[in-house]
Design an enzyme around this catalytic site. Structure first.
Site, mmCIF file in Angstrom:
data_model
loop_
_atom_site.group_PDB
_atom_site.id
_atom_site.type_symbol
_atom_site.label_atom_id
_atom_site.label_comp_id
_atom_site.label_asym_id
_atom_site.label_seq_id
_atom_site.Cartn_x
_atom_site.Cartn_y
_atom_site.Cartn_z
ATOM 1 N N GLU A 1 0.826 -1.215 0.000
ATOM 2 C CA GLU A 1 0.000 0.000 0.000
ATOM 3 C C GLU A 1 0.856 1.259 0.000
ATOM 4 O O GLU A 1 1.182 1.792 1.066
ATOM 5 C CB GLU A 1 -0.923 0.011 1.232
ATOM 6 C CG GLU A 1 -2.044 -0.991 1.167
ATOM 7 C CD GLU A 1 -3.020 -0.845 2.338
ATOM 8 O OE1 GLU A 1 -2.746 -0.060 3.277
ATOM 9 O OE2 GLU A 1 -4.060 -1.536 2.313
ATOM 10 N N GLU B 1 -6.288 -7.464 -0.519
ATOM 11 C CA GLU B 1 -6.562 -7.280 0.918
ATOM 12 C C GLU B 1 -7.850 -6.486 1.083
ATOM 13 O O GLU B 1 -8.084 -5.524 0.374
ATOM 14 C CB GLU B 1 -5.393 -6.507 1.555
ATOM 15 C CG GLU B 1 -5.540 -6.346 3.055
ATOM 16 C CD GLU B 1 -4.495 -5.406 3.655
ATOM 17 O OE1 GLU B 1 -3.281 -5.663 3.493
ATOM 18 O OE2 GLU B 1 -4.901 -4.407 4.273
HETATM 19 C C1 IDC Z 1 -2.958 -3.691 10.484
HETATM 20 C C2 IDC Z 1 -3.204 -4.840 11.407
HETATM 21 C C3 IDC Z 1 -2.855 -4.450 12.805
HETATM 22 C C4 IDC Z 1 -1.420 -3.942 12.834
HETATM 23 C C5 IDC Z 1 -1.244 -2.832 11.830
HETATM 24 C C6 IDC Z 1 0.197 -2.380 11.746
HETATM 25 O O1 IDC Z 1 -4.542 -5.245 11.301
HETATM 26 O O2 IDC Z 1 -3.004 -5.521 13.689
HETATM 27 O O3 IDC Z 1 -1.110 -3.473 14.118
HETATM 28 O O4 IDC Z 1 -1.635 -3.259 10.553
HETATM 29 O O5 IDC Z 1 0.287 -1.143 11.123
HETATM 30 C C7 IDC Z 1 -4.053 -2.002 5.821
HETATM 31 C C8 IDC Z 1 -2.729 -2.646 5.854
HETATM 32 C C9 IDC Z 1 -2.644 -3.672 6.938
HETATM 33 C C10 IDC Z 1 -3.344 -3.192 8.193
HETATM 34 C C11 IDC Z 1 -4.820 -3.056 7.873
HETATM 35 C C12 IDC Z 1 -5.655 -2.600 9.045
HETATM 36 O O6 IDC Z 1 -2.360 -3.195 4.627
HETATM 37 O O7 IDC Z 1 -1.292 -3.910 7.211
HETATM 38 O O8 IDC Z 1 -3.162 -4.161 9.184
HETATM 39 N N1 IDC Z 1 -4.986 -2.138 6.762
HETATM 40 O O9 IDC Z 1 -5.244 -1.364 9.489
HETATM 41 N N2 IDC Z 1 -4.504 -1.192 4.905
HETATM 42 C C13 IDC Z 1 -5.729 -0.765 5.261
HETATM 43 C C14 IDC Z 1 -6.042 -1.372 6.455
#
Ligand code: IDC
Length: 526
Positions: free
Chosen positions: A365, A453
């Site tokens: 991302e 995702e």
């Molecule tokens: C989130 C995880 C969370 C972790 C965080 C780290 O759910 O547990 O602490 O990342 O930064 C994304 C990302 C993905 C995120 C997720 C939710 O690709 O890594 O995971 N998210 O925030 N993009 C949109 C949402």
């Protein structure tokens, strides 16, 4: 006087008796007539069946013997079965089509067949799917105890719940189809496969199917069902992911959480459970690059690569697709760790260049003001590194604003390479019509989009679930046959985790172990 009344009484009795005889006679006559009419109708039916049978192409059931009585005609037709057998596929599945009944006139014949899948092996069959090339005049009139769909020149038969598992020595239970066509029904070229990844090579028929050319996918095909079983090597055709016969394929699966943080879910049984219990056909291995413990942030690179190797091996052994995800996030711009990415993808593509099931996701991302031009520049450096070793593996390219700006990619796509798809991510409680419309516009404009995702909560990965938005996304996803991968395989106490926080299993998950998000997700796979 007494005698006079007696005479009248006798006369009355006679009159009543005559009237009664008359009425009974009349009724008997009517009944006889009805009986005769019915008999005539039966004769007509019989004749028409015999007539039809005489006109039938030679391969069909022979005409009923002339001596046959009216009463036995229909039952005999049922007894006379013609079976089309497909050679065993996957070493233990036998497919046959047994003719139950047929009828029709010169213009159209109807055939009722039982579709029988027999397990001749020692292991229960957990999933099966039948694919039959059909002629242009073929019509699917009705079906039961299985899902049937006709698309792009093929009839697909897939099981409903109670027919999914075929135990050793057993057969499918009462799967029936009624088909209509102008002449002979044919099941030439039918193949059977299993979810476990058997592609259904059933002898010579498969190559005939391939050459028939009936199944060219359209540039941006919508509606109907896509194939969701393992189909071997895939490629991008127009906006679709397709198999080698050009069938549109839709991947449905689950992403790990960061493998540095949740390595325990990367195991064979875990993936097998996701495949067998829930119907996933793809696993995404998310390897954070920027976050603490991530690949470029002090993480143990050898350990992380070992986890990727193991994950790829398990997925491959299970005939599942697998995505190697370079999970940039806090590092915002993929160019931040571009050099490390080059070395990493050089190594991965060398190892997996010959694999049919490995996808490379080169930047999860991009965000924090990263433009599409930045991403494109990065992609144009990473793609050739991969292509040197892997001529045609599928490469997924993230888009700006946390992989939402597919419109920017459409304006200025990467050229000169095949099998590139552009990534869109959504979180249903945050992203709604605007992003959905952006996505469909991009696809309609010709951009191949892959949802590597998403979740149905908000963009933090937590918060409330928006089922209404989720179902709107799902409708569009299925309409456009977009592959989709749910975030995330862990029991972390956040809404996007598919396991309940209380679930400590690392395989063998059941529906009861799933969070609300998990339940929703796997329901969509069924
Ligand atoms: C989130 C995880 C969370 C972790 C965080 C780290 O759910 O547990 O602490 O990342 O930064 C994304 C990302 C993905 C995120 C997720 C939710 O690709 O890594 O995971 N998210 O925030 N993009 C949109 C949402």
């Amino acid at each position: 006087m007494k005698n006079k009344w007696k005479v009248i009484a006798v006369a009355e009795t006679i009159v009543i008796a005559v009237v009664l005889v008359f009425i009974i006679g009349f009724l008997m006559g009517r009944m006889g007539k009805t009986d005769k009419t019915t008999k005539n109708a039966e004769v007509a039916v019989t004749e028409s069946i015999n007539e039809t049978k005489k006109d039938m192409p030679a391969k069909q059931t022979d005409a009923a013997p002339d001596s046959q009585t009216e009463e036995s005609t229909q039952t005999d037709a049922v007894k006379e079965k013609e079976t089309f057998e497909v050679k065993e596929a996957n070493g233990n599945l036998k497919l046959s089509f047994e003719l139950v009944q047929q009828w029709g006139d010169e213009t159209k014949y109807y055939y009722n067949y039982s579709v029988v899948v027999e397990n001749t092996g020692d292991e229960p069959t957990e999933e099966w799917a039948v694919k039959v090339p059909v002629s242009e005049d073929f019509e699917l009139s009705s079906y039961w105890n299985a899902e049937c769909v006709v698309e792009d020149g093929y009839l697909y038969v897939t099981p409903v719940d109670f027919n999914r598992v075929v135990k050793p020595g057993e057969k499918t239970d009462s799967v029936g189809i009624i088909i209509a066509c102008k002449g002979e029904a044919s099941f030439e070229g039918a193949v059977i496969g299993t979810k476990a990844g058997d592609t259904g090579t059933s002898g010579t028929e498969k190559s005939e199917t391939k050459q028939s050319g009936q199944n060219q996918s359209k540039q941006s095909q919508t509606g109907g069902n896509a194939v969701t079983t393992y189909q071997g090597k895939l490629s991008v055709n127009g906006t679709n992911l397709v198999d080698k016969d050009n069938n549109v394929v839709q991947l449905r699966g689950i992403s790990t959480h960061g493998i540095a943080w949740y390595p325990e879910y990367v195991n064979y049984d875990s993936f097998k459970t996701l495949r067998d219990e829930f119907g996933a056909n793809v696993i995404r291995l998310a390897m954070y690059t920027g976050e603490g413990g991530g690949y470029c942030a002090g993480g143990n690179q050898e350990e992380l690569k070992k986890l990727i190797d193991e994950g790829v091996k398990y997925a491959t052994d299970l005939s599942m697709y697998v995505i190697i995800d370079w999970h940039i996030l806090s590092d915002n711009n993929p160019n931040t760790n571009k050099d490390a990415a080059k070395v990493f993808f050089e190594e991965m593509s060398k190892k997996y260049g010959d694999y049919d099931n490995v996808f490379y996701e080169i930047c999860n991302e991009p965000n924090g003001g990263t433009t599409w031009e930045d991403v494109k520049k990065y992609a144009e450096e990473i793609i050739p590194v991969i292509r040197k070793n892997d001529k045609d593996g599928i490469i997924l390219v993230g888009t700006p604003t946390w992989s939402q700006d597919v419109d920017k990619a459409l304006e200025n796509p990467i050229t000169g390479y095949d099998n590139i798809m552009y990534v869109l991510h959504f979180y249903a409680a945050t992203h709604k019509d605007d992003l959905r419309n952006k996505m469909t516009k991009a696809i309609d404009g010709g951009l191949p989009v892959f949802i590597s995702e998403f979740s149905i909560c908000d963009a933090s990965g937590n918060g409330g679930i928006d089922y209404d938005s989720a179902s709107k996304w799902l409708d569009v996803i299925n309409q456009y046959h977009i592959s989709y991968v749910g975030w995330n395989l862990s029991n972390k106490n956040e809404s996007s985790a598919i396991l309940k926080p209380s679930c400590t299993k690392t395989s063998g998950y059941t529906v009861d172990d799933l969070s609300d998000t998990g339940k929703w997700l796997v329901e969509t796979f069924q």
